[in-house]
Enzyme design. Structure first.
Site, PDB file in Angstrom:
ATOM      1  N   ARG A   1       0.857  -1.194   0.000  1.00 58.51           N
ATOM      2  CA  ARG A   1       0.000   0.000   0.000  1.00 58.51           C
ATOM      3  C   ARG A   1       0.893   1.245   0.000  1.00 58.51           C
ATOM      4  NH1 ARG A   1      -2.566   3.144   4.617  1.00 58.51           N
ATOM      5  NH2 ARG A   1      -4.023   4.469   3.494  1.00 58.51           N
TER       6      ARG A   1
ATOM      7  N   HIS B   1      -2.656  11.325   0.444  1.00 56.67           N
ATOM      8  CA  HIS B   1      -2.172  11.089   1.811  1.00 56.67           C
ATOM      9  C   HIS B   1      -1.488  12.384   2.271  1.00 56.67           C
ATOM     10  CE1 HIS B   1      -0.904   7.688   4.726  1.00 56.67           C
ATOM     11  NE2 HIS B   1      -0.505   8.817   5.298  1.00 56.67           N
TER      12      HIS B   1
ATOM     13  N   GLU C   1      -7.452   9.013   5.774  1.00 53.72           N
ATOM     14  CA  GLU C   1      -7.728   9.706   7.041  1.00 53.72           C
ATOM     15  C   GLU C   1      -8.177  11.165   6.860  1.00 53.72           C
ATOM     16  OE1 GLU C   1      -4.375   9.263   9.664  1.00 53.72           O
ATOM     17  OE2 GLU C   1      -4.437   7.083   9.614  1.00 53.72           O
TER      18      GLU C   1
ATOM     19  N   ASN D   1      -7.699   2.473   9.830  1.00 50.25           N
ATOM     20  CA  ASN D   1      -6.382   2.559  10.456  1.00 50.25           C
ATOM     21  C   ASN D   1      -6.606   2.603  11.961  1.00 50.25           C
ATOM     22  OD1 ASN D   1      -5.527   2.816   7.839  1.00 50.25           O
ATOM     23  ND2 ASN D   1      -5.055   5.005   7.973  1.00 50.25           N
TER      24      ASN D   1
ATOM     25  N   TYR E   1      -4.879   2.405  15.855  1.00 47.86           N
ATOM     26  CA  TYR E   1      -3.676   2.463  16.694  1.00 47.86           C
ATOM     27  C   TYR E   1      -3.980   2.326  18.177  1.00 47.86           C
ATOM     28  CZ  TYR E   1      -1.136   3.757  12.533  1.00 47.86           C
ATOM     29  OH  TYR E   1      -0.574   3.722  11.281  1.00 47.86           O
TER      30      TYR E   1
ATOM     31  N   GLU F   1      -3.917   0.215   8.205  1.00 45.96           N
ATOM     32  CA  GLU F   1      -2.746   0.581   9.019  1.00 45.96           C
ATOM     33  C   GLU F   1      -2.935   0.062  10.429  1.00 45.96           C
ATOM     34  OE1 GLU F   1      -1.691   4.767   9.176  1.00 45.96           O
ATOM     35  OE2 GLU F   1      -2.020   4.990   7.015  1.00 45.96           O
TER      36      GLU F   1
HETATM   37  O1  IFM Z   1       2.331   7.919   9.966  1.00 42.11           O
HETATM   38  C1  IFM Z   1       0.949   8.022  10.071  1.00 42.11           C
HETATM   39  C2  IFM Z   1       0.299   7.800   8.719  1.00 42.11           C
HETATM   40  O2  IFM Z   1       0.762   8.706   7.778  1.00 42.11           O
HETATM   41  C3  IFM Z   1      -1.202   7.938   8.817  1.00 42.11           C
HETATM   42  N1  IFM Z   1      -1.731   7.152   9.895  1.00 42.11           N
HETATM   43  C4  IFM Z   1      -1.100   7.203  11.180  1.00 42.11           C
HETATM   44  C5  IFM Z   1       0.391   6.998  11.039  1.00 42.11           C
HETATM   45  C6  IFM Z   1       1.072   7.065  12.414  1.00 42.11           C
HETATM   46  O3  IFM Z   1       0.862   8.317  12.980  1.00 42.11           O
END
Ligand code: IFM
Length: 451
Positions: free
Chosen positions: A84, A127, A172, A296, A298, A354
């Site tokens: 990706r 992006h 995002e 994504n 985290y 992600e």
């Molecule tokens: O590095 C970023 C990415 O560009 C977009 N999503 C979160 C990642 C970590 O912060």
């Protein structure tokens, strides 16, 4: 030998489930002045003192513009099914109406190489690296930018057509709109309540305008959008409304228009004074069907109401955090996917586009022992499996990131890669997490070969 374990019978062991790694243009390419590229808002932002830690910028980054071939071979050596990446708009249209063939050729070499090695390509069109000349005319605060994006999507998809396996319009939009035009910690650094919400509407409009263009030019490819999503939890029962509101403001705001054709009432009510201008027909454009959504993930958030009825974050000091300060909370991935499934009855398939952890990793005698990241990834793979078991339709998983890179306002201090980059020499070294990922994928492919 480190190896991630997937439970027996897990759908993620099937060959159709896509495993990959992800990057983005500004974070890895460098060569900001080469190949006919114009400035992006990030080039400008990085030049402003105090905006990025250490005064870092993307001028060289991982020098992927020159090292792309060895990087693609390295990706292939990990045994992934897909890569990706994102295309830099400023490389394709460095001037409004002048298509830069050098830019298209750069990405074509990458795409061809991936295909020659048997990997699929997932390409994000935006992006965060908006051409600076568009920002000079208001950027995402200007409705015209949405139409400019549709034109850019037309140029890319007319050139590549079905050669790009999976197109993503935006990565995002929350971050582009709110960090860029509301809180100002990302490019272009605008601060303002109404501005963030207006930018978000124009971003979504850009997505909607691009969808029919992409379908026309690449009818066999998949088309969708990628969201960052953080599930929120109340500190106690009395704070449930706070968590519900945060879910709405964080990801329903961006998903509802696409998947339901409306903005969430909760946010419209609270943000009444800052509501964006939505023209008749916009929501029909935005809610064009998508083939998938990317998520994504985290971390999570915990919130409560303070004595004034405002919502505040509750730090989880007892929990483990990664270097960037984000709580490690794998259950949040399961919960998030289950919440999304129950909110959207016509939910298309999901990719986890992600997931990853930032560490202060050091390469010592050729070895990078990123123990925390290994645990993080293993726990999140299991959390994803739990969501799939409970009926969420997930088609793939991408680790963020392939290699250490320019982490936006944090510069190069935060390292998200499963591959270590020595920025002095540009040497790449597989961290233990990359080795564990590779070993898992090798084992899966052996298992599938033997039926
Ligand atoms: O590095 C970023 C990415 O560009 C977009 N999503 C979160 C990642 C970590 O912060």
């Amino acid at each position: 030998m480190p190896q991630f374990q997937l439970p027996l019978g897990s759908k993620m062991r099937d060959p159709q489930f896509v495993f990959g790694v992800a990057t983005s243009s500004y974070q890895i390419e460098g060569a900001t002045k080469e190949g006919g590229r114009c400035d992006s808002i990030w080039d400008t932002f990085c030049r402003q003192p105090g905006k990025v830690d250490n005064g870092d910028n993307g001028d060289i980054a991982c020098d992927h513009y020159h090292l792309w071939e060895q990087d693609i071979e390295m990706i292939h050596s990990l045994g992934v099914d897909a890569y990706r990446l994102s295309i830099a708009w400023p490389r394709i249209l460095p001037e409004e109406d002048a298509v830069n063939v050098q830019g298209l050729a750069f990405y074509e070499r990458i795409i061809d190489k991936c295909h020659a090695l048997g990997m699929k390509v997932y390409v994000t069109l935006y992006h965060w690296d908006l051409p600076q000349y568009l920002e000079d005319r208001g950027g995402w605060l200007n409705r015209e930018t949405a139409y400019k994006f549709a034109h850019y999507a037309e140029v890319v998809s007319r050139y590549f057509g079905n050669k790009i396996d999976v197109y993503t319009t935006l990565n995002e939009p929350f971050v582009s709109a709110f960090l860029g035009y509301r809180w100002g910690m990302h490019a272009p650094g605008v601060v303002g309540e109404s501005e963030g919400l207006l930018a978000s509407h124009h971003l979504l409009l850009a997505h909607g305008l691009a969808m029919p263009v992409l379908r026309e030019n690449a009818p066999d490819s998949l088309h969708g959008i990628v969201y960052n999503a953080t599930p929120f939890y109340p500190e106690s029962e009395k704070d449930e409304g706070a968590a519900m509101y945060k879910d709405a403001a964080n990801y329903h705001w961006f998903m509802d228009p696409v998947l339901k054709g409306s903005y969430p009432e909760l946010v419209l009510e609270r943000e009444y004074a800052h509501k964006p201008m939505v023209l008749e027909g916009d929501l029909e454009i935005i809610s064009a069907p998508v083939d998938y959504i990317g998520i994504n993930y985290y971390s999570r958030g915990v919130v409560r109401f303070d004595e004034n009825g405002d919502i505040e974050s509750v730090p989880q000091s007892e929990s483990e955090h990664t270097d960037i300060g984000w709580e490690i909370y794998p259950q949040g991935l399961t919960d998030l996917l289950v919440r999304i499934k129950s909110r959207y009855p016509n939910l298309p398939p999901i990719y986890i586009t992600e997931n990853g952890a930032a560490g202060n990793d050091e390469c010592i005698e050729g070895k990078v022992d990123d123990e925390q990241r290994q645990r993080y990834l293993q726990q999140h793979l299991l959390a994803l499996d739990k969501a799939i078991e409970s009926g969420v339709n997930v088609h793939g998983y991408f680790a963020w990131s392939l290699m250490d890179n320019f982490e936006w306002a944090f510069g190069y201090v935060q390292r998200f890669g499963i591959v270590h980059v020595d920025y002095q020499t540009q040497k790449r070294t597989l961290k233990q997490s990359a080795i564990a990922y590779r070993n898992m994928l090798l084992a899966r492919s052996e298992e599938n070969k033997n039926g």
